[in-house]
Motif scaffolding. Structure first.
Motif, short mmCIF file in Angstrom:
data_model
loop_
_atom_site.label_atom_id
_atom_site.label_comp_id
_atom_site.label_asym_id
_atom_site.label_seq_id
_atom_site.Cartn_x
_atom_site.Cartn_y
_atom_site.Cartn_z
N MET A 1 -57.35 -84.40 -27.20
CA MET A 1 -56.21 -85.15 -27.75
C MET A 1 -54.93 -84.67 -27.08
O MET A 1 -54.63 -83.47 -27.09
N SER A 359 -51.43 -86.51 -36.53
CA SER A 359 -52.89 -86.47 -36.67
C SER A 359 -53.63 -86.93 -35.42
O SER A 359 -54.71 -86.43 -35.14
N GLU A 360 -53.07 -87.90 -34.68
CA GLU A 360 -53.77 -88.39 -33.48
C GLU A 360 -53.32 -87.67 -32.22
O GLU A 360 -54.09 -87.49 -31.29
N THR A 361 -52.08 -87.31 -32.17
CA THR A 361 -51.49 -86.76 -30.94
C THR A 361 -50.71 -85.50 -31.27
O THR A 361 -49.49 -85.46 -31.16
N ARG B 190 -47.33 -95.33 -30.70
CA ARG B 190 -47.90 -96.62 -31.12
C ARG B 190 -47.51 -97.74 -30.17
O ARG B 190 -48.31 -98.64 -29.90
N GLU B 195 -51.79 -97.47 -31.78
CA GLU B 195 -52.42 -96.62 -32.80
C GLU B 195 -51.40 -96.00 -33.75
O GLU B 195 -50.42 -95.41 -33.29
N GLN B 197 -50.74 -93.20 -37.12
CA GLN B 197 -51.25 -91.87 -37.46
C GLN B 197 -50.43 -91.28 -38.59
O GLN B 197 -49.46 -91.87 -39.04
#
Lengths: 400, 400
Positions: A1, A359-361, B190, B195, B197
């Motif tokens: 990630m 949370s994603e990045t 995004r 995406e 998050q």
């Protein structure tokens, strides 16, 4: 990630703390940050070996934590060759960050007007001490000047009392947090419009912003807000001394449910229904008397003893920690608010983490801060310079 | 001129200060912010009547400055119908901001798992007191606990003395600034990937971040840092009392450069000849004597007189201001750090402006804060609700 700013290139023309902290926020989120330093000495913070009496023991944390993961290039912008190299860098960059004074930037040919003509998509972030306008715009700023000039300092102490000395870097870092938010607004706008722009805040402006609760109310009422006196404060939102001359912060609410829990936690159930303190209004009115009682209660145990007792209670309270204790604090560890870095030559050290979760990045604490000019050649070669050109620049002193 | 967050819709389920300040930052930059309040009292800050003895008059400064320009829906999320309405809103929203407790959010069906399933593009921002993990994660928090637990507050007091309480909302607003930066990182990501998050910051983590200079240094050295007595300060980085009991803050860090200018400014004669003070090393060694001399010099004039004298000098210095003085400070006014708004009840009021300049897409201080539930019907209608459905919700008590 990977971090959200992967592929974003930042040119960092900053010094001290306000500017470097701003671009370090971006580095932690994956941006490629190239810091431009003067060949003669470079970043002033490189030379700091003691901070408020605490020596650095060879690992200059103050410099390190706002230069991790950056590349360092030395360019003396008084030289045309260096300036041209800078312009080439700016053409390929997304963000330019600086906190040098406006007149200096103009003289060196790296002001907003010049760079935005070169690259209309550039987000140019400027941090000043006092603002871009007004009679004080050319005055130097150091972080505490923001706290002083905004009224914030007076709100730490009672009227007339000497305000405290301001801790290192706190003011700069608060202002940097606001400036970097602005950088992201501009980057977001650029995604949608293709256009760059100038982003700016000052120590004064950022401090007024984080104190705007106090400022707006005081200005409207035409009455100043000050710090509190322990004896006259709300008893449940106060700092108490423990047996071992440590301190504990209570921040419980005044409502009846919280009062009952508080009494149980602290061991004063015998006065829970006392007419002076039981009813909500009486409790508020008799604050000072309650403070006196609680003073004695808290003095009866050490801080550690209190922490053990209060651990299972959920009303807001906190030990007033010392910095060194953070290293063994389970709350800090569980959230990665300190992370361990291991640098060759310096060994292992615990340093403050990203402390901002995505949370994603997610971001990350980056590799060791660079030596002065460490990446000169690599970057110039990348830009298409030949070795002869590079040697010539070295010889004239345009680069290290 | 457009604003950077035009067209961005924010759902706000926040209370007090940390959460509301976060979404207000977005409102100031053009986002549409819909705040969901409970039907009984709404946002608690609506009811504050004074803070640190500064009263609220016709203009509720505390409430206004974190709710200006927002819309308000009053809904009881214990009702299924109310939750459904929020889910419909979440489908069409870009950002969700909350600082309610994690357990509470889960019970109300407003946790990240639930909302991200409804809208995978949603940026879900949560502010907590202590972090999402760790033994204290369920403990209540106020900004004071963050400042205590991070050791920040010990750096404002001499060893063994009671640390001060920070100004109201100062800690919350600092944390809100970091969280807003995080939201923008997520929005940027995004734009590039589609995406959403979760974004999170805590009072503990943010306090540690802004005092990280001290933390890292202390952990490496194994020694704590504290505030410092005036007599032990660096003479050029200290605060001096004036004849009228006010203060002047000096921050002349690069004393070797500014020394001559400084002597001239404060009227220090013959220093060049005095072996105690004629070099940086000598000045450092005789710091205490220098402080004593400067103490006396500064007591010789009032703060206003000193401001007149020092005004033309550009080394870093600042008057330690009171909040009310900001209203007439030309530096503040020219940079629009205070702007005048027209409040329907209170008339013309000065309030803190955006204090963050964007040259192409400037922010602005929004309109008046909404009444409780002022926009509930308007928004439900927009979502496609029929009047009968709305009336049914009112009758049940699901909405106000």
């Amino acid at each position: 990630m990977s971090g959200p700013l992967e592929g974003i290139r930042v040119i960092d023309f900053t010094i001290q703390a306000f500017g470097p902290r701003t671009s370090e926020y971006l580095a932690e989120m994956g941006a490629d940050v190239i810091k431009i330093e003067s060949p003669r000495g470079g970043e002033p913070l490189r030379g700091v070996d003691v901070l408020r009496g605490v020596p650095s023991y060879g690992f200059n944390s103050y410099f390190d934590q706002i230069h991790r993961g950056k590349k360092s290039m030395t360019l003396d912008l008084h030289f045309e060759s260096a300036r041209q190299a800078m312009y080439k860098l700016v053409e390929g960059a997304d963000i330019f960050v600086t906190n040098l004074r406006m007149r200096g930037l103009e003289r060196l040919g790296v002001d907003y007007e010049t760079l935005s003509r070169l690259n209309p998509r550039l987000v140019y972030a400027l941090g000043t001490g006092w603002g871009m306008k007004g009679p004080g715009r050319e005055r130097g700023g150091f972080e505490v000047t923001g706290a002083a000039g905004s009224g914030v300092l007076t709100c730490f102490v009672e009227r007339g009392a000497r305000p405290p000395l301001w801790p290192p870097a706190l003011g700069d870092y608060i202002a940097a947090t606001y400036l970097v938010y602005g950088v992201m607004l501009a980057l977001y706008h650029r995604e949608r419009s293709g256009k760059g722009q100038l982003v700016h805040t000052s120590l004064l402006g950022a401090f007024m912003k984080v104190a705007s609760c106090c400022v707006d109310a005081s200005v409207y009422a035409n009455q100043d807000m000050y710090g509190t006196s322990h004896d006259e404060d709300g008893a449940l939102y106060n700092i108490y001394e423990t047996k071992d001359n440590r301190f504990i912060q209570m921040a419980a609410m005044q409502d009846d449910a919280s009062w009952a829990e508080f009494c149980e936690a602290v061991g004063i159930e015998h006065i829970k229904d006392d007419p002076r303190f039981g009813p909500y209004e009486a409790r508020r009115k008799n604050g000072p008397a309650l403070v006196v009682i609680l003073d004695e209660v808290f003095l009866s145990r050490t801080l550690d003893e209190w922490v053990s007792i209060l651990d299972k209670y959920h009303f807001p309270w906190a030990p007033v920690r010392l910095f060194t204790e953070l290293a063994s604090d389970p709350q800090v560890a569980a959230n990665d608010y300190l992370v361990t870095v291991d640098y060759p030559g310096a060994g292992e050290a615990k340093v403050v983490g990203v402390n901002l979760d995505l949370s994603e990045t997610p971001g990350r604490v980056r590799e060791r801060a660079p030596e002065l000019g460490q990446h000169n050649e690599e970057i110039l070669v990348d830009l298409g310079y030949t070795w002869d050109e590079i040697m010539a620049m070295k010889e004239e002193g345009a680069i290290l | 001129m457009s604003m950077p967050l035009e067209g961005v819709r924010v759902l706000d389920l926040t209370v007090y200060a940390f959460g509301p300040r976060t979404s207000e930052y977005l409102a100031e930059m053009g986002a549409e912010v819909i705040k969901i309040e409970n039907t009984e009292t709404g946002e608690p800050i609506r009811w504050i009547d004074s803070m640190r003895e500064v009263p609220v008059g016709k203009f509720k400064a505390y409430f206004e400055q974190t709710h200006r320009g927002k819309k308000s829906m009053a809904m009881d999320l214990h009702h299924e119908a109310a939750r459904e309405a929020v889910y419909k809103l979440a489908e069409k929203s870009d950002v969700f901001v909350t600082n309610l407790r994690v357990g509470g959010l889960r019970r109300l069906g407003m946790d990240y798992d639930t909302l991200s399933k409804i809208n995978p593009r949603l940026v879900y921002a949560i502010g907590t007191g202590w972090g999402l993990k760790g033994p204290a994660r369920d403990r209540g928090a106020f900004e004071a606990t963050g400042f205590a637990a991070s050791a920040l507050v010990t750096s404002l007091a001499e060893p063994g003395s009671r640390p001060p309480l920070c100004p109201p909302a100062f800690g919350d607003y600092t944390a809100a600034t970091l969280l807003a930066y995080g939201i923008m990182l997520a929005l940027f990501h995004r734009e590039r990937t589609g995406e959403g998050q979760m974004v999170h910051a805590s009072l503990l983590g943010t306090s540690m971040k802004v005092i990280s200079c001290c933390i890292d240094t202390c952990l490496v050295a194994g020694r704590d840092m504290f505030g410092q007595a005036h007599e032990l300060d660096g003479a050029f980085y200290s605060m001096y009392q004036t004849k009228d009991g006010r203060w002047i803050q000096l921050s002349v860090v690069q004393d070797y450069r500014s020394w001559t200018e400084f002597c001239q400014a404060v009227g220090l004669q013959g220093m060049g000849d005095d072996p105690r003070f004629n070099s940086p090393e000598a000045r450092r060694e005789n710091n205490a004597a220098l402080i004593a001399i400067l103490d006396e010099i500064f007591l010789g004039k009032t703060q206003s007189e000193w401001i007149d004298v020092l005004d033309k000098y550009n080394f870093p210095w600042a008057p330690v201001r009171h909040f009310t003085e900001l209203a007439n400070d030309p530096q503040v006014l020219e940079n629009e750090y205070l702007v005048t708004i027209e409040d329907p009840e209170a008339g013309k009021v000065q309030v803190v402006g955006p204090a963050l300049d964007l040259s192409k897409t400037p922010g602005k201080v929004g309109d008046k804060a909404p009444e409780l539930g002022q926009h509930t019907e308007e928004i439900l209608l927009e979502l496609g609700y029929a009047w009968e459905e709305i009336m049914a919700m009112k009758e049940k008590g699901a909405i106000l």
